[in-house]
Design a protein around this motif. Structure first.
Motif, PDB file in Angstrom:
ATOM      1  N   GLY A 195       0.868  -1.180   0.000  1.00 54.35           N
ATOM      2  CA  GLY A 195       0.000   0.000   0.000  1.00 54.35           C
ATOM      3  C   GLY A 195       0.901   1.226   0.000  1.00 54.35           C
ATOM      4  O   GLY A 195       2.057   1.144  -0.439  1.00 54.35           O
ATOM      5  N   GLY A 196       0.399   2.338   0.531  1.00 55.65           N
ATOM      6  CA  GLY A 196       1.207   3.560   0.601  1.00 55.65           C
ATOM      7  C   GLY A 196       2.333   3.417   1.625  1.00 55.65           C
ATOM      8  O   GLY A 196       2.254   2.594   2.540  1.00 55.65           O
ATOM      9  N   VAL A 222       0.373   0.504   6.975  1.00 50.73           N
ATOM     10  CA  VAL A 222       0.884  -0.707   7.627  1.00 50.73           C
ATOM     11  C   VAL A 222       1.146  -1.819   6.597  1.00 50.73           C
ATOM     12  O   VAL A 222       2.027  -2.644   6.788  1.00 50.73           O
ATOM     13  CB  VAL A 222      -0.082  -1.176   8.735  1.00 50.73           C
ATOM     14  N   TYR A 223       0.395  -1.823   5.481  1.00 53.70           N
ATOM     15  CA  TYR A 223       0.616  -2.863   4.462  1.00 53.70           C
ATOM     16  C   TYR A 223       2.063  -2.850   3.971  1.00 53.70           C
ATOM     17  O   TYR A 223       2.637  -3.906   3.692  1.00 53.70           O
ATOM     18  CB  TYR A 223      -0.290  -2.655   3.240  1.00 53.70           C
ATOM     19  N   GLY A 244      -1.055   0.901  -4.907  1.00 49.43           N
ATOM     20  CA  GLY A 244      -2.286   1.642  -4.625  1.00 49.43           C
ATOM     21  C   GLY A 244      -3.132   1.047  -3.514  1.00 49.43           C
ATOM     22  O   GLY A 244      -4.078   1.669  -3.061  1.00 49.43           O
ATOM     23  N   SER A 286      -5.289  -2.466  -1.549  1.00 49.95           N
ATOM     24  CA  SER A 286      -6.005  -3.750  -1.663  1.00 49.95           C
ATOM     25  C   SER A 286      -6.481  -4.115  -3.067  1.00 49.95           C
ATOM     26  O   SER A 286      -6.187  -5.192  -3.576  1.00 49.95           O
ATOM     27  CB  SER A 286      -7.274  -3.720  -0.812  1.00 49.95           C
ATOM     28  N   GLN A 315      -7.668  -6.093   2.141  1.00 48.50           N
ATOM     29  CA  GLN A 315      -8.719  -6.079   3.153  1.00 48.50           C
ATOM     30  C   GLN A 315      -9.606  -7.310   2.985  1.00 48.50           C
ATOM     31  O   GLN A 315      -9.865  -7.754   1.868  1.00 48.50           O
ATOM     32  CB  GLN A 315      -9.586  -4.826   2.989  1.00 48.50           C
ATOM     33  N   GLU A 371      -8.180  -3.755  10.845  1.00 43.20           N
ATOM     34  CA  GLU A 371      -8.114  -2.431  10.205  1.00 43.20           C
ATOM     35  C   GLU A 371      -9.417  -1.670  10.392  1.00 43.20           C
ATOM     36  O   GLU A 371     -10.348  -1.801   9.581  1.00 43.20           O
ATOM     37  CB  GLU A 371      -7.885  -2.573   8.699  1.00 43.20           C
ATOM     38  N   SER A 389      -7.395   1.659  -3.798  1.00 45.54           N
ATOM     39  CA  SER A 389      -7.174   1.453  -2.359  1.00 45.54           C
ATOM     40  C   SER A 389      -8.401   0.791  -1.740  1.00 45.54           C
ATOM     41  O   SER A 389      -9.524   0.921  -2.247  1.00 45.54           O
ATOM     42  CB  SER A 389      -6.910   2.791  -1.654  1.00 45.54           C
ATOM     43  N   GLY A 390      -8.165   0.097  -0.650  1.00 44.00           N
ATOM     44  CA  GLY A 390      -9.269  -0.524   0.066  1.00 44.00           C
ATOM     45  C   GLY A 390     -10.199   0.514   0.652  1.00 44.00           C
ATOM     46  O   GLY A 390     -11.433   0.361   0.620  1.00 44.00           O
ATOM     47  N   GLN A 391      -9.627   1.592   1.191  1.00 43.14           N
ATOM     48  CA  GLN A 391     -10.478   2.607   1.844  1.00 43.14           C
ATOM     49  C   GLN A 391     -11.415   3.273   0.841  1.00 43.14           C
ATOM     50  O   GLN A 391     -12.548   3.602   1.160  1.00 43.14           O
ATOM     51  CB  GLN A 391      -9.675   3.667   2.604  1.00 43.14           C
ATOM     52  N   PHE A 407      -9.124   6.383   5.962  1.00 37.56           N
ATOM     53  CA  PHE A 407      -8.059   5.389   5.777  1.00 37.56           C
ATOM     54  C   PHE A 407      -8.485   4.123   6.524  1.00 37.56           C
ATOM     55  O   PHE A 407      -8.789   4.186   7.713  1.00 37.56           O
ATOM     56  CB  PHE A 407      -6.742   5.939   6.355  1.00 37.56           C
ATOM     57  N   THR A 408      -8.569   3.008   5.809  1.00 34.32           N
ATOM     58  CA  THR A 408      -8.810   1.722   6.481  1.00 34.32           C
ATOM     59  C   THR A 408      -7.429   1.182   6.800  1.00 34.32           C
ATOM     60  O   THR A 408      -6.702   0.781   5.876  1.00 34.32           O
ATOM     61  CB  THR A 408      -9.552   0.737   5.551  1.00 34.32           C
ATOM     62  N   VAL A 409      -7.072   1.164   8.069  1.00 38.17           N
ATOM     63  CA  VAL A 409      -5.653   0.928   8.382  1.00 38.17           C
ATOM     64  C   VAL A 409      -5.472   0.405   9.805  1.00 38.17           C
ATOM     65  O   VAL A 409      -6.283   0.702  10.690  1.00 38.17           O
ATOM     66  CB  VAL A 409      -4.862   2.261   8.162  1.00 38.17           C
TER      67      VAL A 409
HETATM   68  N1  GLU Z   1      -6.378  -0.922   3.868  1.00 36.40           N
HETATM   69  C1  GLU Z   1      -5.691  -0.109   2.915  1.00 36.40           C
HETATM   70  C2  GLU Z   1      -5.961  -0.605   1.513  1.00 36.40           C
HETATM   71  O1  GLU Z   1      -6.404  -1.596   1.295  1.00 36.40           O
HETATM   72  C3  GLU Z   1      -4.194  -0.025   3.130  1.00 36.40           C
HETATM   73  C4  GLU Z   1      -3.766   0.150   4.532  1.00 36.40           C
HETATM   74  C5  GLU Z   1      -2.282   0.270   4.720  1.00 36.40           C
HETATM   75  O2  GLU Z   1      -1.596   0.804   3.828  1.00 36.40           O
HETATM   76  O3  GLU Z   1      -1.811  -0.190   5.760  1.00 36.40           O
HETATM   77  O4  GLU Z   1      -5.739  -0.072   0.543  1.00 36.40           O
END
Ligand code: GLU
Length: 321
Positions: free
Chosen positions: A33-34, A38-39, A67, A69, A87, A119, A149-151, A194-196
């Motif tokens: 991810g970015g 955390v990814y 980018g 998920s 995710q 997350e 992105s997942g979010q 942000f889903t994180v």
């Molecule tokens: N949940 C986010 C996604 O799917 C990424 C979270 C992260 O970068 O830790 O895109």
């Protein structure tokens, strides 16, 4: 003498032919991810542990920033990446060909490897924006996340549930997760999503560089999403984790999962899973969001695609399944 040489030569040729692993390197990639999420640390940590054992298995692992998920799931399907973090909601939809994945259809080659950290769907708003609840975002400048992105996907699900479209915001920007905290503090947007996993560098940046708060995401639509879908759960972002937010914040969330494809061979995934779980304490120490991880939960929770054969082989060997 010449006969002896020939036999020895043949034996050498035979041993070369039957042990390609001794010479061929296997390069594998992990979609993350970015860089402030955390990814990225999940992927970097897995690769660090894999690459330490390179002399034994000859696997060379890299984990570039991506980018997020949905981008990772698409890259795995296309064969551009071998593994990725995604995710739990988007793993489910990619495997089943639902929601965002309806048009392209189910990816029945998708395989779960293990789940990682929880997350929570996280909304942070500038204190001067007047945003105190999710519904207050209407009419504000909101970074809804980059496509892929997942979010972004989960935000769209929530917006649909509320009957909102991008036009309900004064601005719906599409900045990447690594750019959005600065945009918030530069007053280019009022809120970011942000889903994180927590704690993380991105939300720390937003809440230390300017006056901003974590906002609750609750209500009838959220309860319905949780009730209707096994991949969503109620979630709490602990108070005191970030500047400006001393009380617990209620929201909903998903789980981060590590996935691959049945096109990636069993031995490769076996070696990757082994590198993580044979060095599990070291892995857990690589990010505070990993602090509560337990192998028994990681091999069962949040996995909707079937387990990869290489992962199942290691878990059976361990007596975990
Ligand atoms: N949940 C986010 C996604 O799917 C990424 C979270 C992260 O970068 O830790 O895109």
């Amino acid at each position: 003498m010449s006969k002896y040489r020939t036999i020895k030569g043949l034996a050498l040729v035979a041993s070369l032919a039957f042990s390609p692993a001794a010479f061929a390197e296997t390069f594998v990639t992990v979609g993350t991810g970015g860089q402030t999420g955390v990814y990225f640390v999940v992927g970097q940590s897995i690769c660090k542990l894999v690459n330490r054992g390179q002399s034994k298995h000859n696997i060379k692992c890299t984990a570039p920033s991506t980018g997020g998920s949905v981008a990772n799931l698409n890259a795995i399907k296309a064969g551009d990446m071998d593994m990725g973090v995604a995710q739990s909601d988007w793993q489910y939809h990619a495997y089943n060909g639902t929601s965002k994945f309806e048009e392209q259809g189910a990816n029945k080659d998708l395989r779960a490897v293990f789940s990682v950290h929880p997350e929570p769907f996280t909304v942070v708003a500038r204190s001067d924006s007047g945003v105190a609840t999710f519904d207050d975002l209407k009419g504000k400048r909101v970074n809804i996340g980059n496509p892929g992105s997942g979010q972004r996907g989960t935000m769209e699900v929530l917006m649909n549930a509320k009957g909102w479209s991008n036009g309900d915001f004064a601005l719906a920007s599409e900045l990447k997760s690594a750019e959005q905290s600065q945009a918030l503090c530069d007053n280019k947007v009022d809120a970011i999503v942000f889903t994180v996993g927590h704690p993380n560098g991105s939300i720390k940046e937003a809440t230390t560089s300017c006056d901003a708060k974590v906002i609750p995401v609750t209500g009838a639509e959220v309860d319905k999403l949780i009730g209707d879908n096994a991949y969503y759960a109620a979630a709490t972002i602990p108070g005191g984790m970030y500047n400006g937010t001393d009380a617990d914040t209620q929201t909903f969330g998903v789980g981060a999962t590590f996935v691959s494809s049945n096109k990636v061979d069993e031995e490769t995934i076996y070696q990757i899973v082994k590198a993580v779980f044979d060095n599990f304490d070291r892995f857990k120490g690589l990010h505070p969001a990993f602090a509560n991880l337990k192998p028994e939960n990681m091999i069962t929770n949040n996995l909707s695609a079937p387990l990869h054969d290489g992962a199942a082989r290691y878990y059976k060997e361990k007596g975990w399944m």
